[in-house]
Write an enzyme that holds these catalytic residues in place. Structure first.
Site, mmCIF file in Angstrom:
data_model
loop_
_atom_site.group_PDB
_atom_site.id
_atom_site.type_symbol
_atom_site.label_atom_id
_atom_site.label_comp_id
_atom_site.label_asym_id
_atom_site.label_seq_id
_atom_site.Cartn_x
_atom_site.Cartn_y
_atom_site.Cartn_z
ATOM 1 N N ASP A 13 39.741 41.914 35.332
ATOM 2 C CA ASP A 13 40.067 40.621 34.708
ATOM 3 C C ASP A 13 41.547 40.263 34.821
ATOM 4 O OD1 ASP A 13 37.385 40.508 33.936
ATOM 5 O OD2 ASP A 13 37.797 41.615 32.092
ATOM 6 N N LYS A 16 41.856 37.870 39.484
ATOM 7 C CA LYS A 16 41.594 37.987 40.933
ATOM 8 C C LYS A 16 40.950 36.710 41.469
ATOM 9 C CE LYS A 16 39.168 41.635 40.046
ATOM 10 N NZ LYS A 16 39.480 41.863 38.624
ATOM 11 N N GLY A 40 33.180 39.204 36.892
ATOM 12 C CA GLY A 40 33.155 37.799 36.474
ATOM 13 C C GLY A 40 34.479 37.200 36.865
ATOM 14 N N HIS A 41 34.485 36.368 37.895
ATOM 15 C CA HIS A 41 35.736 35.811 38.429
ATOM 16 C C HIS A 41 35.787 34.315 38.150
ATOM 17 C CE1 HIS A 41 36.102 39.381 41.449
ATOM 18 N NE2 HIS A 41 36.037 39.761 40.190
ATOM 19 N N GLN A 221 36.632 44.374 39.661
ATOM 20 C CA GLN A 221 37.139 45.371 38.698
ATOM 21 C C GLN A 221 38.640 45.633 38.963
ATOM 22 O OE1 GLN A 221 33.787 46.357 40.311
ATOM 23 N NE2 GLN A 221 33.163 44.946 38.731
HETATM 24 P P1 GDP Z 1 39.093 38.319 37.325
HETATM 25 O O1 GDP Z 1 37.870 39.075 36.912
HETATM 26 O O2 GDP Z 1 40.203 39.223 37.747
HETATM 27 O O3 GDP Z 1 38.814 37.254 38.357
HETATM 28 O O4 GDP Z 1 39.610 37.571 36.017
HETATM 29 P P2 GDP Z 1 38.697 36.734 34.960
HETATM 30 O O5 GDP Z 1 38.339 35.440 35.581
HETATM 31 O O6 GDP Z 1 37.612 37.568 34.416
HETATM 32 O O7 GDP Z 1 39.743 36.566 33.777
HETATM 33 C C1 GDP Z 1 40.967 35.941 33.961
HETATM 34 C C2 GDP Z 1 41.046 34.734 33.017
HETATM 35 O O8 GDP Z 1 42.372 34.288 32.955
HETATM 36 C C3 GDP Z 1 40.242 33.541 33.490
HETATM 37 O O9 GDP Z 1 39.773 32.846 32.376
HETATM 38 C C4 GDP Z 1 41.264 32.700 34.267
HETATM 39 O O10 GDP Z 1 40.941 31.315 34.288
HETATM 40 C C5 GDP Z 1 42.506 32.952 33.442
HETATM 41 N N1 GDP Z 1 43.761 32.923 34.190
HETATM 42 C C6 GDP Z 1 44.028 33.355 35.453
HETATM 43 N N2 GDP Z 1 45.345 33.250 35.717
HETATM 44 C C7 GDP Z 1 45.929 32.752 34.600
HETATM 45 C C8 GDP Z 1 47.276 32.463 34.248
HETATM 46 O O11 GDP Z 1 48.225 32.650 35.006
HETATM 47 N N3 GDP Z 1 47.499 31.979 32.977
HETATM 48 C C9 GDP Z 1 46.476 31.776 32.096
HETATM 49 N N4 GDP Z 1 46.776 31.315 30.890
HETATM 50 N N5 GDP Z 1 45.215 32.045 32.395
HETATM 51 C C10 GDP Z 1 44.927 32.543 33.629
HETATM 52 P P1 IMO Z 2 36.077 41.916 37.117
HETATM 53 O O1 IMO Z 2 35.753 41.916 38.582
HETATM 54 C C1 IMO Z 2 36.491 44.192 33.429
HETATM 55 C C2 IMO Z 2 33.843 47.672 32.948
HETATM 56 C C3 IMO Z 2 32.793 47.609 31.856
HETATM 57 C C4 IMO Z 2 32.730 49.069 31.474
HETATM 58 C C5 IMO Z 2 32.889 49.777 32.817
HETATM 59 C C6 IMO Z 2 31.587 50.215 33.463
HETATM 60 O O2 IMO Z 2 35.671 40.680 36.419
HETATM 61 O O3 IMO Z 2 37.477 42.322 36.875
HETATM 62 P P2 IMO Z 2 29.645 48.896 34.710
HETATM 63 O O4 IMO Z 2 28.730 47.800 34.236
HETATM 64 O O5 IMO Z 2 30.469 48.535 35.899
HETATM 65 O O6 IMO Z 2 28.933 50.199 34.884
HETATM 66 O O7 IMO Z 2 30.668 49.129 33.474
HETATM 67 O O8 IMO Z 2 33.554 48.853 33.663
HETATM 68 N N1 IMO Z 2 33.818 46.555 33.929
HETATM 69 C C7 IMO Z 2 34.717 45.560 33.945
HETATM 70 N N2 IMO Z 2 35.747 45.276 33.111
HETATM 71 N N3 IMO Z 2 36.273 43.439 34.516
HETATM 72 C C8 IMO Z 2 35.264 43.709 35.377
HETATM 73 O O9 IMO Z 2 35.096 43.043 36.539
HETATM 74 C C9 IMO Z 2 34.409 44.788 35.086
HETATM 75 N N4 IMO Z 2 33.330 45.326 35.688
HETATM 76 C C10 IMO Z 2 32.989 46.407 34.981
HETATM 77 O O10 IMO Z 2 33.205 46.809 30.791
HETATM 78 O O11 IMO Z 2 33.841 49.409 30.685
HETATM 79 MG MG MG Z 3 36.565 39.223 35.287
#
Ligand code: GDP
Ligand code: IMO
Ligand code: MG
Length: 421
Positions: A13, A16, A40-41, A221
Site C-alpha cells: 500500500d 504503487k 488493491g491498487h 505487496q
Molecule cells: P498500492 O497497493 O501500493 O497501490 O497502494 P493503495 O492504493 O492500496 O493505497 C495507497 C492509497 O494512497 C490510495 O488510496 C491512493 O489513492 C493514495 N495515495 C497515493 N499516493 C498518494 C499521495 O502522494 N498522497 C496522498 N494523500 N494519497 C496518496
Molecule cells: P498491495 O499490492 C498490504 C498482507 C495481508 C497479510 C499478509 C498475508 O495492495 O500493496 P495474503 O492474503 O497475501 O496471504 O496475506 O499480507 N497483504 C497486503 N498488505 N497490501 C497488499 O497488497 C497486501 N497483500 C497482502 O494483510 O498481512
Molecule cells: Mg494496496
C-alpha cells in the site's frame, strides 16, 4: 524507459498503483508478476477512482496489461474486474499467461479454515486463497490458466486434487463439500470467457524487449511481505522483490534497466506481525485518518508508524533499487515534528539490518532522528524547490541515508500531484 520495475519497499500500500499509472504513459506493456487479488491498487484520475486487484494499473492509460505466470488468478474476480472497467468505458487490453496458477474454491475455504484454526496466532491474511494456491503450485497440485481451456484436462486434474482437498477440509471440521462437477462446470466456463486472453506471455514479452518496446513491471505487496525476506511467517506467499519479476514473467534479469522502490513517507501495515515503528498514540491515529489508511482490498484499518529506514535499506539492498519514489508526503503536513528511524536497538546493540528471527524483531526498539515539521505542501508544487524547506530536508536525509536518488515525490493521490526530480 525500456524495462522498468516498480516495487513496494515496506508492507504494501505504498502507492504503487498511483506511480505505475503515472509511468504508464511511456509504457507499451504493464506487467503483474506475482500476488493475486490480495493486492488493491488505487488510481485517481481527476474525479475518477479505480481500485484494481488483478488487472495491471497501466490499462487505465490504455496500455496492454500482462498477467504473468507468477500471478495467482481468481477467474471470477478477474472477469468481474474486466466487466466493471468495460462498463466505465475502459475495455482493458489484456494478456494472461497460460502458466499462471488459478485460485480454486477450496483455496479460499482453506485460507479461512487455517486462519480460524490459528486464532490469535493467525497471519491476518486477506482470505483470498493466496497462500493455499501458491502452496499447491509448489507441491504440484495446481491448476493453471491453460487447463481452464480444456475441459478434459481440467477434469483429470480435479479428479486427482479434489479428494485430497476434501480430506483436509474435513480434518479442519469445516462443513463444506468440494463438488468436482460444480467446479468443473464453473471453471471451464471461466476458461471460455478468458480463452482469448490466455497466451504465451513470456514469448510476447521477450519479443517485445528485442523490438525495444517499453515494459513496466507492477509489483504487488511490499518487500516486508516477501516470503523469503519479509517478516516471516507474517508475510504473503510470493516473491515480491525485484528478482520475482524475472521468475514471474519469464524474462532474464539482464533486461531490467531500472528498479524503482516506492517508499511511503511513513509506514503502514495491514494484518498481524511486528511493526517496529508502530505508533499507538494520537500521531498514529492522525496518520491513519489523514492518509485514509484503510485497506483497499479488505477495508481493515492499517496500522501506522514513522518511516523506518532499516526496512527501506533492506529493500534497497535486496532488490538493487536504482531510484526512489516517495509517496504520501502530504500526509505528514501540519505535524510539529516528524521522525525517521535509522537503526534499531536490539539486546543493547545498535543494528542497521533487519533480523530474521521474528522474536528478535519484536524486541527491536527504533532509534529515531527528529526533524522539524512543515505547515502544508502546496498541491500545485511542480518541482522539488516548491516544497517547504523542512520537507526538502526530510527528503534529502532519506536520499543521503539510503544512497539512492529520489526520482519522484507524490504529494496527493491524483495523477497530477506528482513531482519528477
Ligand atoms: P498500492 O497497493 O501500493 O497501490 O497502494 P493503495 O492504493 O492500496 O493505497 C495507497 C492509497 O494512497 C490510495 O488510496 C491512493 O489513492 C493514495 N495515495 C497515493 N499516493 C498518494 C499521495 O502522494 N498522497 C496522498 N494523500 N494519497 C496518496
Ligand atoms: P498491495 O499490492 C498490504 C498482507 C495481508 C497479510 C499478509 C498475508 O495492495 O500493496 P495474503 O492474503 O497475501 O496471504 O496475506 O499480507 N497483504 C497486503 N498488505 N497490501 C497488499 O497488497 C497486501 N497483500 C497482502 O494483510 O498481512
Ligand atoms: Mg494496496
Amino acid at each position: 524507459m525500456a524495462v522498468t520495475l516498480v516495487i513496494g519497499t515496506q508492507w504494501g500500500d505504498e502507492g504503487k498503483g498511483k506511480v505505475v499509472d503515472y509511468f504508464s504513459k511511456d509504457a507499451d506493456y504493464v506487467v503483474r508478476f506475482q500476488g493475486g487479488n490480495n493486492a488493491g491498487h488505487t488510481i485517481k484520475v481527476r474525479d475518477e477512482i479505480y481500485k484494481l486487484h488483478v488487472i495491471p494499473s497501466g490499462v487505465i492509460q490504455g496500455k496492454t496489461g500482462v498477467i504473468g505466470n507468477g500471478v495467482v488468478i481468481d477467474p471470477e474476480i478477474l472477469i468481474n474486474e474486466i466487466n466493471e472497467l468495460t462498463k466505465r468505458g475502459i475495455k482493458p487490453k489484456l494478456l494472461i499467461s497460460d502458466r499462471a496458477n488459478i485460485i480454486m474454491p477450496y483455496h479460499k475455504i482453506l485460507d479461512g479454515a487455517e486462519e480460524q484454526y490459528l486464532d490469535e496466532k493467525k497471519i491476518g491474511t486477506t482470505k483470498r486463497g493466496i497462500g493455499p494456491c501458491y502452496s499447491d503450485k509448489v507441491s504440484r497440485k495446481g491448476i493453471r490458466a491453460i487447463d481452464l481451456t480444456d475441459k478434459k484436462t481440467l477434469s483429470k486434474l480435479l479428479d486427482r486434487i479434489v479428494p485430497i482437498k476434501q480430506k483436509i477440509i474435513d480434518i479442519y471440521g469445516i462443513d463444506e463439500k468440494v463438488d468436482k462437477r460444480e467446479i468443473l462446470e464453473a471453471y471451464s466456463n471461466y476458461g471460455k470467457q478468458l480463452k482469448n486472453y490466455i497466451t504465451t506471455t513470456h514469448i510476447k514479452l521477450n519479443k517485445s524487449i528485442q523490438k525495444g518496446k517499453n515494459i513496466l513491471f507492477e509489483g504487488a505487496q511490499g518487500t516486508m511481505l516477501d516470503v523469503d525476506f519479509g517478516t516471516y511467517p507474517y508475510t504473503t506467499s510470493s516473491h515480491v522483490i525485484a528478482g520475482g519479476s524475472s521468475i514471474g514473467a519469464g524474462i532474464g534479469p539482464k533486461y531490467i534497466n531500472e528498479i524503482i522502490g516506492i517508499v511511503k513517507a511513513y509506514t503502514t501495515r495491514v494484518g498481524e506481525g511486528p511493526l517496529p515503528t508502530e505508533l499507538s498514540d494520537k500521531i498514529g491515529e492522525y496518520l491513519q485518518q489523514k492518509g485514509h489508511e484503510f485497506g483497499t482490498t479488505t477495508s481493515r484499518p492499517r496500522r501506522c508508524g514513522w518511516l523506518d529506514l532499516v526496512v527501506v535499506r533492506h529493500a534497497c539492498m535486496i532488490s538493487g533499487i536504482t531510484k526512489l519514489a516517495i509517496t504520501k508526503l502530504d500526509v505528514l503536513d501540519s505535524l510539529k515534528q516528524v521522525r525517521i528511524c535509522t537503526h534499531y536497538q536490539l539486546n543493547g546493540k545498535k543494528i542497521d539490518y533487519f533480523p530474521a528471527n521474528i522474536e528478535d524483531v519484536k524486541q527491536c526498539k527504533p532509534i529515531y532522528k527528529e526533524f522539524k515539521g512543515w505547515d502544508e505542501i502546496d498541491k500545485n508544487s511542480s518541482k522539488f524547490s516548491d516544497l517547504p524547506k523542512e520537507a526538502q530536508e526530510y527528503l534529502n536525509f532519506i536520499e543521503k541515508e539510503l544512497q539512492v536518488p529520489i526520482a519522484v515525490v507524490s504529494i496527493g493521490p491524483g495523477r497530477r500531484e506528482t513531482i519528477e526530480i
